[in-house]
Motif scaffolding. Structure first.
Motif, short mmCIF file in Angstrom:
data_model
loop_
_atom_site.label_atom_id
_atom_site.label_comp_id
_atom_site.label_asym_id
_atom_site.label_seq_id
_atom_site.Cartn_x
_atom_site.Cartn_y
_atom_site.Cartn_z
N ALA A 194 50.32 49.28 41.68
CA ALA A 194 49.60 48.58 40.99
C ALA A 194 49.81 47.01 41.54
O ALA A 194 50.93 46.79 41.25
CB ALA A 194 49.10 48.71 39.63
N ILE A 216 46.50 50.47 43.30
CA ILE A 216 44.90 50.38 42.44
C ILE A 216 45.42 48.37 42.25
O ILE A 216 46.29 48.46 42.20
CB ILE A 216 45.09 51.25 41.48
CG1 ILE A 216 46.68 50.94 40.58
CG2 ILE A 216 45.20 52.61 42.10
CD1 ILE A 216 46.59 52.35 39.73
N THR A 217 44.48 47.88 41.87
CA THR A 217 44.10 46.81 41.82
C THR A 217 43.51 46.37 40.50
O THR A 217 42.74 46.99 39.48
CB THR A 217 43.25 46.54 42.11
OG1 THR A 217 41.94 46.91 41.91
CG2 THR A 217 44.17 45.79 43.52
N ILE A 218 44.09 45.42 39.34
CA ILE A 218 44.10 45.63 38.16
C ILE A 218 43.65 43.85 38.11
O ILE A 218 43.49 43.56 38.43
CB ILE A 218 45.30 45.41 36.95
CG1 ILE A 218 45.81 46.52 37.25
CG2 ILE A 218 44.20 45.04 35.06
CD1 ILE A 218 47.40 46.44 37.84
N VAL A 273 41.94 47.47 31.16
CA VAL A 273 41.28 47.42 31.59
C VAL A 273 42.48 48.33 32.59
O VAL A 273 41.95 49.60 32.49
CB VAL A 273 40.57 46.46 32.78
CG1 VAL A 273 40.32 47.01 34.02
CG2 VAL A 273 40.24 45.83 31.71
N PHE A 274 44.02 47.89 32.23
CA PHE A 274 45.09 48.65 32.64
C PHE A 274 45.09 49.95 32.26
O PHE A 274 45.44 51.07 33.15
CB PHE A 274 46.11 47.93 33.02
CG PHE A 274 47.15 48.27 33.98
CD1 PHE A 274 46.50 48.99 34.97
CD2 PHE A 274 48.49 48.21 33.79
CE1 PHE A 274 47.59 49.39 35.96
CE2 PHE A 274 49.65 49.04 34.65
CZ PHE A 274 48.89 49.66 35.62
N GLN A 305 42.43 52.27 33.11
CA GLN A 305 42.49 52.88 34.65
C GLN A 305 43.47 54.70 34.34
O GLN A 305 43.57 55.23 35.34
CB GLN A 305 42.97 51.64 35.88
CG GLN A 305 41.84 50.49 35.91
CD GLN A 305 42.28 49.92 36.48
OE1 GLN A 305 43.81 49.66 36.82
NE2 GLN A 305 41.53 49.14 37.60
N GLU A 322 42.62 57.12 32.77
CA GLU A 322 41.81 57.72 33.55
C GLU A 322 42.16 58.89 34.90
O GLU A 322 41.68 59.82 35.19
CB GLU A 322 40.15 56.92 34.58
CG GLU A 322 39.54 58.08 35.36
CD GLU A 322 38.25 56.48 35.09
OE1 GLU A 322 37.49 57.16 36.61
OE2 GLU A 322 38.27 55.68 35.09
N ARG A 323 43.49 58.61 35.55
CA ARG A 323 43.59 58.73 36.86
C ARG A 323 44.56 59.88 35.54
O ARG A 323 44.88 61.11 36.39
CB ARG A 323 44.86 57.56 36.95
CG ARG A 323 44.72 56.82 38.13
CD ARG A 323 45.51 55.80 38.74
NE ARG A 323 45.96 56.45 39.61
CZ ARG A 323 45.44 56.30 41.15
NH1 ARG A 323 44.62 55.42 40.88
NH2 ARG A 323 45.86 56.98 42.34
#
Length: 396
Positions: free
Chosen positions: A121, A142-144, A155-156, A159, A162-163
């Motif tokens: 990340a 993956i980007t934040i 936001v992270f 993410q 959800e993953r």
């Protein structure tokens, strides 16, 4: 001969990426270098380093020129441990590895912890050379996003949740520059620092903290993540490139001893005895706190000159973040592809770095650019911003 025949598949994939240094445009002579994230030449202690090298050779003769090197090699590690302790990080000798700058440190961590199945990340945007390194080992990035308060940990968190719920691989580690970030100049606020460490525990990932600019605060330096870490999840990468001299290539990793041992396993360069012992001799004979205060004052003044020039010469609706330290100002030019405008800027005698190079998905960065106030002098900064202001005013 078909050279590619000899490359394994993962190397073929890596070589298809944007080549190292692609962001570095060829600059015309007398160009005002607002692209260069380098120390101001006058602030590099060339005379003091020369004296340190002279002292080293006088006292030790040929020792620093051999593989085994100088007794000062061990001394350098102790000096770095002392600097870390001043910032709240008490680490033992076997918890520090000296490296050839921060890039080697990042590469060693990536080489040891990543493969093509691993996920890393990163902040978006982030340091372009770290992106280049990670893409040598994995395509799973993956980007934040970042805002004016640094990495958006909420936001992270979403993410990650959800993953996990979808059964996707969670990141092996997060790469972050929480203090005076490159390229945005932003600083992660304390509440988000705490949240980030909580997320690392909850979702079982590590944190690679790049703190190249952490000591170049215009006010008070924030507490590093490593100083807040109680579970050994943070690798702290530091460097003397921004506060002494980048050509000396002195950096380090601080972390749990077992990790440090693994990184050292793959570090097959036998150290750099002359550079490291010269740096030790320099640090032994300098008032480093006084030097830092001098650097902080100089870069604060140059940053304010840049910000004032932006306010004076850049048209609306251009916006930027105001940093609290470091080297950089991040600028958004709505509706303008900054990579396409660079050639015109260079023809006017001023450079910047287009924002796209700091994004994993380069299309996200077309409206941004990075300006550096570190290298150019104040007169050049004003003149350079005036030129860029004329350029952007003509198209907006």
């Amino acid at each position: 001969m078909n050279v590619e025949h000899f490359f394994p598949d993962n190397i073929k994939v890596a070589l298809q990426k944007t080549p190292p240094g692609a962001w570095m445009a060829k600059l015309p002579e007398e160009c005002i270098r607002l692209s260069s994230g380098y120390p101001e030449p006058a602030l590099v202690p060339a005379e003091e380093i020369k004296k340190a090298a002279d002292l080293l050779i006088e006292e030790e003769q040929d020792l620093p020129l051999h593989y085994l090197g100088s007794p000062r090699l061990a001394g350098l590690k102790k000096l770095i441990q002392a600097r870390l302790e001043k910032r709240g990080m008490k680490v033992q000798e076997d918890e520090v590895l000296i490296t050839a700058g921060a890039c080697q440190a990042i590469d060693l961590i990536a080489r040891t912890l990543l493969d093509e199945k691993a996920v890393v990340a990163v902040e978006s945007p982030t340091y372009m050379e770290a992106l280049e390194i990670f893409q040598n080992y994995t395509n799973q990035i993956i980007t934040i996003p970042i805002d004016e308060h640094g990495l958006q940990t909420d936001v992270f968190a979403a993410q990650l949740a959800e993953r996990k719920q979808s059964g996707l691989t969670l990141p092996n580690f997060l790469y972050t520059i929480p203090t005076f970030q490159n390229p945005t100049g932003t600083t992660l606020v304390p509440a988000r620092r705490k949240h980030l460490l909580e997320l690392a525990d909850e979702f079982d990932f590590l944190i690679l903290e790049d703190d190249a600019y952490g000591e170049l605060s215009f006010n008070e330096s924030p507490q590093p993540l490593k100083a807040m870490d109680t579970n050994g999840r943070v690798f702290y990468v530091g460097s003397l490139s921004k506060v002494v001299a980048p050509g000396m290539r002195i950096g380090w990793i601080a972390g749990i001893a077992q990790f440090i041992s693994a990184f050292e396993w793959f570090k097959k360069d036998l150290d750099h005895p002359f550079a490291q012992s010269t740096m030790a001799a320099y640090l032994e004979n300098v008032d480093f706190e006084k030097r830092l205060a001098s650097l902080q004052k100089a870069y604060r003044k140059k940053c304010y000159t840049l910000i004032h020039s932006l306010e004076q010469y850049f048209p609306e609706p251009i916006t930027w973040y105001v940093p609290e330290g470091g080297y950089f100002v991040w600028v958004k030019i709505p509706g303008v592809d900054t990579s396409h405008m660079l050639e015109q800027a260079l023809s006017m005698g001023v450079s910047y770095v287009p924002g796209k190079y700091f994004f994993f998905n380069q299309q996200e960065g077309t409206e941004f650019l990075r300006l550096s106030f570190s290298y150019a002098d104040e007169e050049e900064i004003v003149k350079g911003i005036q030129k860029l202001g004329q350029l952007f005013s003509s198209i907006m």
